[in-house]
Design a protein around this motif. Structure first.
Motif, PDB file in Angstrom:
ATOM      1  N   TRP A  71       1.291  -1.297  -0.092  1.00 23.75           N
ATOM      2  CA  TRP A  71      -0.312   0.031  -0.467  1.00 23.75           C
ATOM      3  C   TRP A  71       0.673   1.326   0.163  1.00 23.75           C
ATOM      4  N   THR A  72       0.398   2.103  -0.747  1.00 22.41           N
ATOM      5  CA  THR A  72       1.126   3.828  -1.052  1.00 22.41           C
ATOM      6  C   THR A  72       0.196   4.368  -0.898  1.00 22.41           C
ATOM      7  N   SER A  78       4.114   5.903  -5.744  1.00 22.86           N
ATOM      8  CA  SER A  78       4.145   4.125  -6.322  1.00 22.86           C
ATOM      9  C   SER A  78       5.383   3.826  -7.625  1.00 22.86           C
ATOM     10  N   ASP A 181       3.857   2.032 -14.649  1.00 22.36           N
ATOM     11  CA  ASP A 181       2.978   2.442 -14.610  1.00 22.36           C
ATOM     12  C   ASP A 181       1.267   2.103 -15.064  1.00 22.36           C
ATOM     13  N   SER A 202       2.637   0.289 -11.118  1.00 20.10           N
ATOM     14  CA  SER A 202       1.784   1.036  -9.600  1.00 20.10           C
ATOM     15  C   SER A 202      -0.068   1.675 -10.012  1.00 20.10           C
ATOM     16  N   ALA A 216      -1.004   1.185  -4.598  1.00 16.18           N
ATOM     17  CA  ALA A 216      -0.419   0.382  -4.724  1.00 16.18           C
ATOM     18  C   ALA A 216       0.714   0.291  -5.342  1.00 16.18           C
ATOM     19  N   LEU A 217       1.940  -0.450  -4.909  1.00 17.48           N
ATOM     20  CA  LEU A 217       2.392  -1.088  -6.126  1.00 17.48           C
ATOM     21  C   LEU A 217       2.984  -2.343  -5.631  1.00 17.48           C
ATOM     22  N   ARG A 241       7.129   0.029   2.674  1.00 19.18           N
ATOM     23  CA  ARG A 241       6.951   1.600   2.700  1.00 19.18           C
ATOM     24  C   ARG A 241       6.081   0.948   5.024  1.00 19.18           C
TER      25      ARG A 241
END
Length: 390
Positions: A71-72, A78, A181, A202, A216-217, A241
């Motif tokens: 999670w970001t 990301s 991406d 990403s 999210a990444l 993270r």
């Protein structure tokens, strides 16, 4: 004041009602407000279960394992974690990165920062008019010291789709980490990280009818030991993270991705009809050229440049009727022409008379018909000339 027709879904999407309901359930005392990291009581356990479920919903959409979802705060973070996280492995070493001239600023600005640290970056020039980045270009750019390839799945301004599977195969063959991406691809095209040999991917919540501030990444398990943490403090997310997880946003993103997976094919078919109707109508109004590939694209976007005698008049009138963009949202405050359109070979004047229409869940054929009708009326109205007599 009458509301504009919303045709800027590439910038952001409204949160769907069923997603809002799930978000709200995670906020109040009688809901699941607990900290997912609190493992000594049921408030934390309940929140952690919801986070785990959302993680699985994200993984399902891209055919990954839930343990590979980190999670970001969004796709920008990301992208930064992906590029800087890999680059940090190589201090004081001259290493090479491949990307393109038409990436999101989160990639271009990060690459510029890495160049200041000694990295060499190749910015591939897209095919004129279409914006395609080909596997052949990538293959020609690979050097013995290339450590990372970063390309977007779907371009955020023109909707062109990159042949990620072929490029992923190249990256795997040369043992190069491959980042994609996919902020504008999720929910629009099928994504299979294994089939495409993607190592890092990403994602963004607010591009898929989820909340803002969450993303999210995807990090392939084999790559996780190679990714250097950028935000420290608590060891959350497998140590990659840190930070207290925003349960409500995470649940919202998971719910939005689950809905997107259910509706992907039918929604693309519906939007294809709207896109075609608008494109055909615009061609009847004035000289106009398509920005992006006519077939290798998603149906959500229509980017055009007006090049006829009514170019300025039409672009101004469209902006009075509809919420649209001339470039990506991150560049909307910048008066300079879109870097994407310039890279496609458009002149600065043509780029200034360009519109990105992007369609979504609440776009209807009636919206398109109304917009076109108003543009036709505008063009048939007599122009008043004012003369000054001395």
């Amino acid at each position: 004041m009458n509301k504009l027709i919303y045709l800027d879904y590439a910038a952001t999407t409204p949160v769907l009602p069923e997603v809002i309901e799930k978000v709200v359930q995670c906020l109040a005392f009688d809901g699941h407000f607990g900290n997912p990291a609190s493992q000594s009581h049921h408030y934390g356990w309940d929140a952690e279960k919801l986070v785990a479920n959302a993680r699985q919903e994200i993984a399902n959409l891209i055919h990954a394992d839930a343990s590979e979802i980190i999670w970001t705060s969004g796709a920008t973070e990301s992208n930064n974690l992906a590029l800087k996280g890999i680059a940090t492995q190589y201090p004081q070493q001259k290493k090479h990165i491949i990307t393109s001239q038409i990436e999101h600023k989160a990639i271009l600005d990060t690459c510029a920062a890495l160049e200041l640290q000694g990295f060499e970056v190749t910015y591939l020039q897209p095919q004129a008019d279409t914006g395609l980045i080909t596997p052949e270009q990538v293959a020609a750019a690979i050097q013995p010291n290339t450590v990372l390839i970063s390309l977007m799945f779907v371009n955020n301004e023109i909707g062109t789709v990159t042949d990620i599977a072929a490029i992923g195969a190249l990256a795997k063959q040369h043992q190069i980490v491959f980042h994609v991406d996919a902020a504008q691809a999720a929910g629009k095209i099928k994504i299979d990280v294994d089939a495409c040999h993607i190592d890092l991917l990403s994602l963004s919540g607010h591009k898929v009818y989820g909340p803002k501030g969450i993303g999210a990444l995807y990090v392939r398990q084999a790559v996780q030991p190679k990714l250097c943490t950028q935000i420290h403090g608590g060891g959350h997310e497998r140590g990659l993270r840190s930070g207290t997880l925003a349960t409500h946003q995470i649940v919202g993103m998971g719910a939005a991705f689950a809905l997107a997976q259910q509706k992907l094919e039918t929604e693309q078919q519906r939007l294809a009809e709207l896109r075609l109707a608008l494109w055909q109508a615009l061609q009847q109004l004035d000289d106009v050229v398509l920005n992006g590939h006519p077939q290798q694209r998603v149906e959500n976007y229509l980017s055009v440049s007006f090049v006829g005698e009514h170019a300025n008049s039409l672009t101004e009138k469209i902006k009075q009727l509809a919420a649209v963009s001339s470039s990506s949202a991150c560049n909307s405050k910048n008066a300079a022409p879109s870097h994407v359109l310039l890279a496609l070979g458009r002149s600065a004047e043509a780029a200034s008379h360009s519109i990105r229409f992007s369609f979504g869940a609440y776009t209807t054929l009636a919206d398109i018909q109304f917009l076109v009708a108003q543009l036709k009326v505008h063009l048939t109205q007599p122009k008043v000339n004012f003369f000054v007599f001395n």
